[in-house]
Design a protein around this motif. Structure first.
Motif, PDB file in Angstrom:
ATOM      1  N   LEU A 201      -9.188 -15.534 -12.529  1.00 18.11           N
ATOM      2  CA  LEU A 201      -7.737 -15.677 -12.641  1.00 18.11           C
ATOM      3  C   LEU A 201      -7.038 -14.346 -12.393  1.00 18.11           C
ATOM      4  CD1 LEU A 201      -7.424 -17.997 -15.774  1.00 18.11           C
ATOM      5  CD2 LEU A 201      -7.033 -18.614 -13.390  1.00 18.11           C
ATOM      6  N   THR A 202      -7.621 -13.267 -12.901  1.00 16.65           N
ATOM      7  CA  THR A 202      -7.021 -11.944 -12.712  1.00 16.65           C
ATOM      8  C   THR A 202      -7.006 -11.566 -11.237  1.00 16.65           C
ATOM      9  OG1 THR A 202      -7.808 -11.264 -14.895  1.00 16.65           O
ATOM     10  CG2 THR A 202      -7.195  -9.520 -13.358  1.00 16.65           C
ATOM     11  N   LEU A 203      -8.099 -11.835 -10.546  1.00 18.73           N
ATOM     12  CA  LEU A 203      -8.166 -11.503  -9.126  1.00 18.73           C
ATOM     13  C   LEU A 203      -7.205 -12.351  -8.315  1.00 18.73           C
ATOM     14  CD1 LEU A 203     -12.029 -11.098  -8.750  1.00 18.73           C
ATOM     15  CD2 LEU A 203     -10.298  -9.296  -8.743  1.00 18.73           C
ATOM     16  N   ALA A 204      -7.075 -13.613  -8.684  1.00 14.72           N
ATOM     17  CA  ALA A 204      -6.138 -14.483  -7.968  1.00 14.72           C
ATOM     18  C   ALA A 204      -4.705 -14.000  -8.133  1.00 14.72           C
ATOM     19  CB  ALA A 204      -6.278 -15.921  -8.471  1.00 14.72           C
ATOM     20  N   VAL A 210      -7.256  -1.007  -6.421  1.00 16.17           N
ATOM     21  CA  VAL A 210      -8.645  -0.857  -6.018  1.00 16.17           C
ATOM     22  C   VAL A 210      -9.431  -0.015  -7.017  1.00 16.17           C
ATOM     23  CG1 VAL A 210      -8.110   1.161  -4.560  1.00 16.17           C
ATOM     24  CG2 VAL A 210     -10.155  -0.223  -4.112  1.00 16.17           C
ATOM     25  N   ARG A 211      -8.830   1.000  -7.608  1.00 13.84           N
ATOM     26  CA  ARG A 211      -9.573   1.831  -8.551  1.00 13.84           C
ATOM     27  C   ARG A 211      -9.908   1.076  -9.831  1.00 13.84           C
ATOM     28  NH1 ARG A 211      -6.896   7.935  -8.021  1.00 13.84           N
ATOM     29  NH2 ARG A 211      -7.278   8.119  -5.765  1.00 13.84           N
ATOM     30  N   GLU A 212      -8.962   0.269 -10.293  1.00 14.68           N
ATOM     31  CA  GLU A 212      -9.233  -0.518 -11.502  1.00 14.68           C
ATOM     32  C   GLU A 212     -10.304  -1.569 -11.219  1.00 14.68           C
ATOM     33  OE1 GLU A 212      -8.994  -1.786 -15.454  1.00 14.68           O
ATOM     34  OE2 GLU A 212      -8.448   0.063 -14.414  1.00 14.68           O
ATOM     35  N   LEU A 213     -10.264  -2.166 -10.030  1.00  5.51           N
ATOM     36  CA  LEU A 213     -11.298  -3.137  -9.665  1.00  5.51           C
ATOM     37  C   LEU A 213     -12.670  -2.476  -9.658  1.00  5.51           C
ATOM     38  CD1 LEU A 213      -9.417  -4.901  -6.724  1.00  5.51           C
ATOM     39  CD2 LEU A 213      -9.861  -5.869  -8.986  1.00  5.51           C
ATOM     40  N   ALA A 214     -12.750  -1.286  -9.058  1.00  8.39           N
ATOM     41  CA  ALA A 214     -14.031  -0.591  -8.986  1.00  8.39           C
ATOM     42  C   ALA A 214     -14.486  -0.135 -10.367  1.00  8.39           C
ATOM     43  CB  ALA A 214     -13.914   0.606  -8.044  1.00  8.39           C
ATOM     44  N   ARG A 215     -13.552   0.279 -11.193  1.00  5.80           N
ATOM     45  CA  ARG A 215     -13.915   0.713 -12.543  1.00  5.80           C
ATOM     46  C   ARG A 215     -14.489  -0.445 -13.352  1.00  5.80           C
ATOM     47  NH1 ARG A 215     -11.663   1.127 -17.565  1.00  5.80           N
ATOM     48  NH2 ARG A 215      -9.734   0.119 -16.943  1.00  5.80           N
ATOM     49  N   ARG A 216     -13.914  -1.605 -13.196  1.00  7.41           N
ATOM     50  CA  ARG A 216     -14.429  -2.776 -13.910  1.00  7.41           C
ATOM     51  C   ARG A 216     -15.805  -3.175 -13.371  1.00  7.41           C
ATOM     52  NH1 ARG A 216     -10.964  -5.364 -17.177  1.00  7.41           N
ATOM     53  NH2 ARG A 216      -8.908  -4.411 -17.296  1.00  7.41           N
ATOM     54  N   ALA A 217     -15.978  -3.080 -12.062  1.00  4.29           N
ATOM     55  CA  ALA A 217     -17.298  -3.362 -11.492  1.00  4.29           C
ATOM     56  C   ALA A 217     -18.333  -2.395 -12.048  1.00  4.29           C
ATOM     57  CB  ALA A 217     -17.235  -3.266  -9.972  1.00  4.29           C
ATOM     58  N   CYS A 218     -17.953  -1.140 -12.185  1.00  2.00           N
ATOM     59  CA  CYS A 218     -18.861  -0.113 -12.702  1.00  2.00           C
ATOM     60  C   CYS A 218     -19.304  -0.432 -14.124  1.00  2.00           C
ATOM     61  CB  CYS A 218     -18.162   1.244 -12.639  1.00  2.00           C
ATOM     62  SG  CYS A 218     -19.067   2.592 -13.428  1.00  2.00           S
ATOM     63  N   ALA A 233     -12.929  -5.075  -4.802  1.00  2.00           N
ATOM     64  CA  ALA A 233     -12.719  -3.656  -4.503  1.00  2.00           C
ATOM     65  C   ALA A 233     -13.025  -3.352  -3.043  1.00  2.00           C
ATOM     66  CB  ALA A 233     -13.578  -2.798  -5.423  1.00  2.00           C
ATOM     67  N   LEU A 234     -14.121  -3.904  -2.516  1.00  2.00           N
ATOM     68  CA  LEU A 234     -14.473  -3.673  -1.117  1.00  2.00           C
ATOM     69  C   LEU A 234     -13.424  -4.279  -0.185  1.00  2.00           C
ATOM     70  CD1 LEU A 234     -18.322  -4.339  -1.171  1.00  2.00           C
ATOM     71  CD2 LEU A 234     -17.147  -2.138  -1.127  1.00  2.00           C
ATOM     72  N   ALA A 235     -12.920  -5.472  -0.533  1.00  2.00           N
ATOM     73  CA  ALA A 235     -11.887  -6.095   0.295  1.00  2.00           C
ATOM     74  C   ALA A 235     -10.617  -5.265   0.297  1.00  2.00           C
ATOM     75  CB  ALA A 235     -11.611  -7.513  -0.215  1.00  2.00           C
ATOM     76  N   ALA A 236     -10.279  -4.699  -0.869  1.00  2.00           N
ATOM     77  CA  ALA A 236      -9.077  -3.865  -0.939  1.00  2.00           C
ATOM     78  C   ALA A 236      -9.233  -2.610  -0.082  1.00  2.00           C
ATOM     79  CB  ALA A 236      -8.796  -3.492  -2.394  1.00  2.00           C
TER      80      ALA A 236
END
Length: 503
Positions: A201-204, A210-218, A233-236
């Protein structure tokens, strides 16, 4: 089905039986389920053992909401403050009248207390969505979260928190975000389907950069959720250009898929030279990505790995594995030399060297046999795996001596692996001997191997009319079914009467 799932279902069934017996619900009495699967088991158990009419339990709201008669279930939904988990279950009921009324009650509860209802019921609603009529509640919750994510006030004391969520303090430690909204709270849930649902839902909504997406992935430890954050993150970065900080977050990821994505993103960020640092990563996919990028940058991964392996201060087990993965066949002498390594980390390096020799198809029986007695479990294990292809030629008495009770556990395991590979009565004899081993892991392996030997292939490669086989089969009672054991005895121990083969 995992142990946690079994336990949750058992708790739900136990609670249902206690309610049907008329035991009191609440403090000092029956504890209703705390987990979503517990509620589903509770519903099924009450339905199967519904209380007789007129009994004290028959009037309880929990029993009426799970009653086999749809009219009873529908009437129970009009009671004041019915248990919302069971209302959610009834939203997927097969009776239209029950289903419709339950949906009205759940929608009203959501309107009256959005935060409490969403936090308390989302895990259950997501399980119900797997049912034929169960997607309605999930879609209702998703719409509520998309339209106006309810704010928790105060955030550290959310209304009616479910027991399976991690505390807010632990959530902040994991990601650094204050869970001040329901969606933020759900993103931190200890329930994996809930966390994945909230991440989707958050991604939608496109709420993060992009940094927050990568931080969450980390920080994420669930592979499915981590893949959602990583792909986003990669798409962004593909759309807006590379971001160095985002790449650094991915490179530091807890999961291999995140680090592999970070290594892949290095080239787009103009940092391809950094790929060499990941050639000895603990994950194979990350190492593969690093090798590819090093080659794309004009380098030779083998040279980098060789430099690591030949440097006593930088060698690691993963560096040895990485060297072998480069595919050179002339590294046998180097790997043999590593078998003499000692000191801190030496056992892991020696085990990796043995695995590398096995990958290069360079078994040396004279070298490997003594390593079955190595004090390092990892070295003994790798030695036994390397000897598997030549197990039939190994001295049986040498292996049998190493499963004796006085030997270390890892030595017994290694020798047992080779005896089982040899097959025949020696393999069965070894497994039967270890059925009473002091180590539970050895006992489990012995039981599994004995069972496999007796059932696949059929008939087993055991001598006919051998009294020892009969004794060994007696000690295997309970490992296979009675019919299988009867057929085994008939095939192996009953003489051929001339009408056909004894087998």
């Amino acid at each position: 089905m995992g142990a946690g799932t079994v336990r949750e279902a058992a708790e739900g069934r136990d609670a249902a039986r206690a309610v049907l017996r008329g035991e009191r619900v609440g403090i000092g009495g029956v504890r209703l389920p705390a987990q979503p699967l517990g509620w589903l088991a509770f519903d099924g158990e009450v339905r199967r053992g519904s209380a007789p009419l007129g009994s004290p339990a028959a009037g309880r709201i929990e029993v009426r909401l799970c009653h086999p008669d749809g009219r009873v279930r529908a009437a129970a939904l009009d009671a004041p403050r019915p248990p919302l988990p069971l209302v959610a279950v009834r939203c997927a009921d097969w009776v239209p009248a029950v289903r419709g009324r339950a949906r009205e009650v759940l929608a009203q509860a959501l309107a009256d207390d959005a935060a409490g209802t969403l936090i308390g019921l989302t895990p259950l609603v997501l399980r119900l969505a797997r049912r034929e009529r169960g997607t309605w509640a999930r879609d209702l919750f998703a719409a509520a979260l998309r339209a106006d994510d309810p704010v928790l006030a105060p955030w550290w004391r959310p209304p009616r928190p479910a027991r399976w969520w991690r505390p807010a303090r632990a959530a902040r430690t994991m990601t650094g975000e204050e869970p001040d909204t329901v969606l933020a709270w759900l993103r931190r849930s200890g329930d994996l389907p809930t966390r994945r649902f909230a991440a989707g839902l958050t991604l939608a909504a496109g709420a993060f950069g992009v940094r927050e997406l990568a931080r969450r992935a980390c920080a994420e430890q669930d592979p499915v959720t981590a893949a959602l954050w990583t792909d986003a993150a990669l798409a962004a970065m593909a759309a807006d250009g590379p971001d160095g900080a985002a790449v650094d977050f991915l490179l530091a990821g807890h999961l291999p898929l995140v680090r592999a994505a970070g290594v892949t993103a290095l080239r787009g960020a103009g940092r391809g030279a950094e790929a060499a640092a990941f050639l000895a990563d603990r994950s194979g996919p990350v190492r593969a990505c690093a090798r590819r990028l090093v080659r794309q940058e004009g380098g030779d991964p083998y040279d980098h790995c060789l430099a690591l392996v030949t440097d006593p201060g930088r060698i690691t087990p993963y560096a040895v594995t990485a060297l072998v993965e480069c595919g050179r066949t002339g590294d046998g002498p180097l790997l043999h030399a590593l078998l003499a390594r000692s000191g801190r980390g030496g056992d892991a390096v020696r085990a990796a060297a043995l695995a590398g020799l096995r990958a290069l198809e360079l078994p040396d029986v004279a070298l490997l046999l003594p390593l079955l007695d190595d004090p390092s479990p990892s070295v003994a294990r790798e030695a036994s795996l390397s000897l598997v292809p030549v197990a039939a030629s190994l001295p049986a008495d040498l292996l049998t001596a190493r499963i004796a009770p006085g030997r270390p556990v890892h030595t017994r395991r290694a020798a047992h692996r080779l005896l089982h590979t040899r097959g025949g009565i020696g393999a069965l004899r070894a497994s039967v001997e270890l059925l009473t081993d002091e180590d539970p892991g050895v006992r489990r392996a012995a039981a599994e191997r004995a069972r496999n030997l007796l059932t696949d292939p059929w008939p087993p490669a055991l001598p006919l009319l051998d009294p020892e086989v009969g004794v060994l089969l007696d000690r295997c009672t309970g490992l296979v079914g009675e019919n299988v054991m009867h057929n085994l005895r008939r095939a192996l121990l009953v003489p051929d009467d001339g009408s056909g083969p004894g087998r």
